[in-house]
Design a protein around this motif. Structure first.
Motif, mmCIF file in Angstrom:
data_model
loop_
_atom_site.group_PDB
_atom_site.id
_atom_site.type_symbol
_atom_site.label_atom_id
_atom_site.label_comp_id
_atom_site.label_asym_id
_atom_site.label_seq_id
_atom_site.Cartn_x
_atom_site.Cartn_y
_atom_site.Cartn_z
ATOM 1 N N SER A 109 -11.344 -4.311 3.827
ATOM 2 C CA SER A 109 -11.617 -3.090 3.066
ATOM 3 C C SER A 109 -10.974 -3.350 1.769
ATOM 4 C CB SER A 109 -11.019 -1.919 3.747
ATOM 5 O OG SER A 109 -11.274 -0.757 3.014
ATOM 6 N N LYS A 110 -11.503 -3.323 0.663
ATOM 7 C CA LYS A 110 -10.935 -3.845 -0.729
ATOM 8 C C LYS A 110 -10.142 -5.123 -0.692
ATOM 9 C CE LYS A 110 -11.987 0.509 -2.116
ATOM 10 N NZ LYS A 110 -12.815 0.846 -2.992
ATOM 11 N N ILE A 194 -3.156 -0.594 -2.944
ATOM 12 C CA ILE A 194 -3.928 0.550 -3.327
ATOM 13 C C ILE A 194 -2.889 1.890 -2.583
ATOM 14 C CG2 ILE A 194 -6.290 -0.508 -3.510
ATOM 15 C CD1 ILE A 194 -6.863 0.526 -0.868
ATOM 16 N N ASP A 195 -3.045 2.796 -3.005
ATOM 17 C CA ASP A 195 -2.462 3.870 -2.098
ATOM 18 C C ASP A 195 -2.656 4.134 -0.987
ATOM 19 O OD1 ASP A 195 -1.195 4.300 -4.936
ATOM 20 O OD2 ASP A 195 -2.640 5.809 -5.611
ATOM 21 N N THR A 196 -3.973 3.853 -0.566
ATOM 22 C CA THR A 196 -4.397 4.275 0.780
ATOM 23 C C THR A 196 -4.984 3.096 1.500
ATOM 24 O OG1 THR A 196 -4.455 6.696 0.332
ATOM 25 C CG2 THR A 196 -5.388 5.887 2.412
ATOM 26 N N PRO A 197 -4.282 2.183 2.276
ATOM 27 C CA PRO A 197 -4.999 0.990 2.605
ATOM 28 C C PRO A 197 -6.139 1.091 3.801
ATOM 29 C CG PRO A 197 -2.691 0.452 2.444
ATOM 30 C CD PRO A 197 -2.887 2.008 2.084
ATOM 31 N N PHE A 198 -5.747 2.280 4.397
ATOM 32 C CA PHE A 198 -6.893 2.647 5.498
ATOM 33 C C PHE A 198 -7.404 3.967 4.918
ATOM 34 C CE2 PHE A 198 -8.003 4.664 9.400
ATOM 35 C CZ PHE A 198 -9.127 4.017 10.131
ATOM 36 N N ASN A 199 -8.477 3.874 4.298
ATOM 37 C CA ASN A 199 -9.162 5.051 3.731
ATOM 38 C C ASN A 199 -10.096 5.581 4.572
ATOM 39 O OD1 ASN A 199 -10.638 7.000 2.260
ATOM 40 N ND2 ASN A 199 -9.720 5.926 0.344
ATOM 41 N N SER A 200 -10.091 7.121 4.939
ATOM 42 C CA SER A 200 -11.011 7.564 5.972
ATOM 43 C C SER A 200 -12.371 7.555 5.337
ATOM 44 C CB SER A 200 -10.313 8.946 6.217
ATOM 45 O OG SER A 200 -10.529 9.726 4.892
ATOM 46 N N THR A 201 -12.587 7.119 4.272
ATOM 47 C CA THR A 201 -13.930 7.426 3.582
ATOM 48 C C THR A 201 -14.619 5.964 3.530
ATOM 49 O OG1 THR A 201 -13.231 7.375 1.470
ATOM 50 C CG2 THR A 201 -13.486 9.710 2.275
ATOM 51 N N SER A 202 -13.768 4.971 3.807
ATOM 52 C CA SER A 202 -14.234 3.544 3.733
ATOM 53 C C SER A 202 -15.300 3.361 4.902
ATOM 54 C CB SER A 202 -13.203 2.750 3.729
ATOM 55 O OG SER A 202 -12.403 2.579 4.890
ATOM 56 N N ILE A 203 -15.931 2.104 4.630
ATOM 57 C CA ILE A 203 -17.018 1.764 5.814
ATOM 58 C C ILE A 203 -16.187 1.432 6.801
ATOM 59 C CG2 ILE A 203 -18.522 -0.015 6.290
ATOM 60 C CD1 ILE A 203 -19.997 0.418 3.715
ATOM 61 N N THR A 231 4.268 -0.592 6.619
ATOM 62 C CA THR A 231 4.601 0.705 7.117
ATOM 63 C C THR A 231 3.771 1.844 6.408
ATOM 64 O OG1 THR A 231 6.356 0.547 5.428
ATOM 65 C CG2 THR A 231 6.947 -0.178 7.338
ATOM 66 N N ASP A 232 2.788 1.455 5.574
ATOM 67 C CA ASP A 232 2.139 2.754 4.905
ATOM 68 C C ASP A 232 1.574 3.592 5.884
ATOM 69 O OD1 ASP A 232 0.640 3.063 2.059
ATOM 70 O OD2 ASP A 232 -0.780 3.726 3.941
ATOM 71 N N SER A 233 1.876 4.785 5.350
ATOM 72 C CA SER A 233 1.575 5.847 6.566
ATOM 73 C C SER A 233 0.067 6.109 6.829
ATOM 74 C CB SER A 233 2.011 7.201 5.574
ATOM 75 O OG SER A 233 1.220 7.479 4.517
ATOM 76 N N SER A 234 -0.795 5.550 5.871
ATOM 77 C CA SER A 234 -2.290 5.451 6.385
ATOM 78 C C SER A 234 -2.499 4.749 7.526
ATOM 79 C CB SER A 234 -3.118 5.323 5.142
ATOM 80 O OG SER A 234 -2.924 3.759 5.189
ATOM 81 N N LEU A 235 -1.553 3.815 7.810
ATOM 82 C CA LEU A 235 -2.148 3.099 9.111
ATOM 83 C C LEU A 235 -1.680 3.775 10.332
ATOM 84 C CD1 LEU A 235 -0.425 -0.651 7.869
ATOM 85 C CD2 LEU A 235 -2.962 0.463 7.581
ATOM 86 N N ASN A 236 -0.754 4.974 10.119
ATOM 87 C CA ASN A 236 -0.800 5.755 11.377
ATOM 88 C C ASN A 236 -2.087 6.177 11.878
ATOM 89 O OD1 ASN A 236 2.041 5.690 11.628
ATOM 90 N ND2 ASN A 236 2.225 6.842 10.171
ATOM 91 N N ASN A 237 -2.886 6.689 10.733
ATOM 92 C CA ASN A 237 -4.396 7.065 11.068
ATOM 93 C C ASN A 237 -5.306 5.896 11.899
ATOM 94 O OD1 ASN A 237 -3.687 9.422 9.998
ATOM 95 N ND2 ASN A 237 -4.341 8.856 7.958
ATOM 96 N N LEU A 238 -4.992 4.801 11.424
ATOM 97 C CA LEU A 238 -5.750 3.726 11.921
ATOM 98 C C LEU A 238 -5.375 3.521 13.298
ATOM 99 C CD1 LEU A 238 -7.406 1.006 12.022
ATOM 100 C CD2 LEU A 238 -5.504 -0.165 10.827
#
Length: 273
Positions: A109-110, A194-203, A231-238
């Protein structure tokens, strides 16, 4: 070692084949346009089909090339180019199914340029664009029009103009099919710049991760490149999106290290990150 060399040679043959086909296509376009006086647009419509079929026939001699083309074309021909559903490509997946390549499948992704720069030089991993369907159609544009049986390569909606355009729906569908056969230890390369490595809108997040099943996948290994930070917070969503039973790990890796591994085959794939 011999098996890896064989796969590498096959990849090179495919790449040379694509280059030769493109050259032939360009020559034919010029000849037809000059000799027969046909328009470039009409030639592209015909040659897009020939390019598609030739690639399938050369890369997979056992494939019914025309059958695959028909399955691909029926998804968008004679349709509003903004009303091509993802499911329209289901027959194509049936005609040209993906094969599992356990422990070798890598998602991204990206980080397209980085991951492909690596897989082109090393045969450790396989991206969606390294598969037959992905490699043949990567970077191409196509669409149909209501009332027409033709395939058009110009005047088509852009990637983000409408949700159900032929190209976006295609990539969403084959991304799902690729994820459906993921098995063993799976790798994902994300961008730390990027600000959100794991973006919920990405494929990757909305289509691929949600299809990862613990019955097939043992672990997901995330490689964070560029300005990396696991440690990016978006990875918690992953982690929360993963099916129970799939082990998660993440490692920060500088892009220079990935490039070094791509340039030095003596470095074991497992030591790249």
């Amino acid at each position: 070692m011999e098996h890896e060399q064989s796969r590498r040679l096959e990849k090179r043959r495919r790449k040379r084949c694509v280059i030769l086909i493109v050259i032939v296509v360009l020559i034919v376009i010029v000849i037809i346009a000059v000799v027969l006086g046909l328009t470039l647009r009409q030639n592209k419509m015909v040659l897009f089909q020939h390019f598609f079929i030739c690639c399938f026939c050369i890369f997979r001699c056992t494939t019914d090339c025309q059958k695959v083309w028909d399955a691909f074309e029926q998804a968008y021909v004679n349709k509003d180019p903004c009303k091509v559903a993802v499911e329209a490509y289901d027959p194509l997946i049936v005609a040209a199914p993906f094969k599992p390549q356990c422990n070798r499948m890598i998602f991204w992704s990206k980080t397209k340029d980085v991951v492909h720069g690596f897989t082109e030089k090393r045969d450790c991993f396989v991206t969606l664009e390294d598969t037959l369907l992905g490699s043949v159609l990567d970077g191409l544009t196509w669409c149909g029009k209501e009332g027409s049986k033709g395939t058009f390569t110009t005047g088509c909606p852009g990637w983000s103009k409408c949700k159900n355009n032929p190209v976006l729906s295609f990539w969403r569908r084959i991304s799902a099919a690729f994820a459906d056969v993921a098995c063993g230890n799976v790798t994902a390369m994300l961008s730390g710049s990027i600000d959100t490595p794991f973006n919920s809108t990405s494929i990757f997040a909305s289509i691929e991760v949600v299809r990862f099943q613990a019955s097939r996948i043992k672990s997901l290994n995330v490689v964070m490149v560029l300005q990396s930070n696991c440690t990016d917070s978006s990875l918690n969503n992953l982690r929360q999106s993963l099916d129970t039973g799939i082990t998660y790990s993440c490692k920060d890796v500088h892009e220079s290290r990935i490039q070094e591994c791509g340039a030095k085959p003596e470095i074991a794939c497992g030591a790249c990150w």
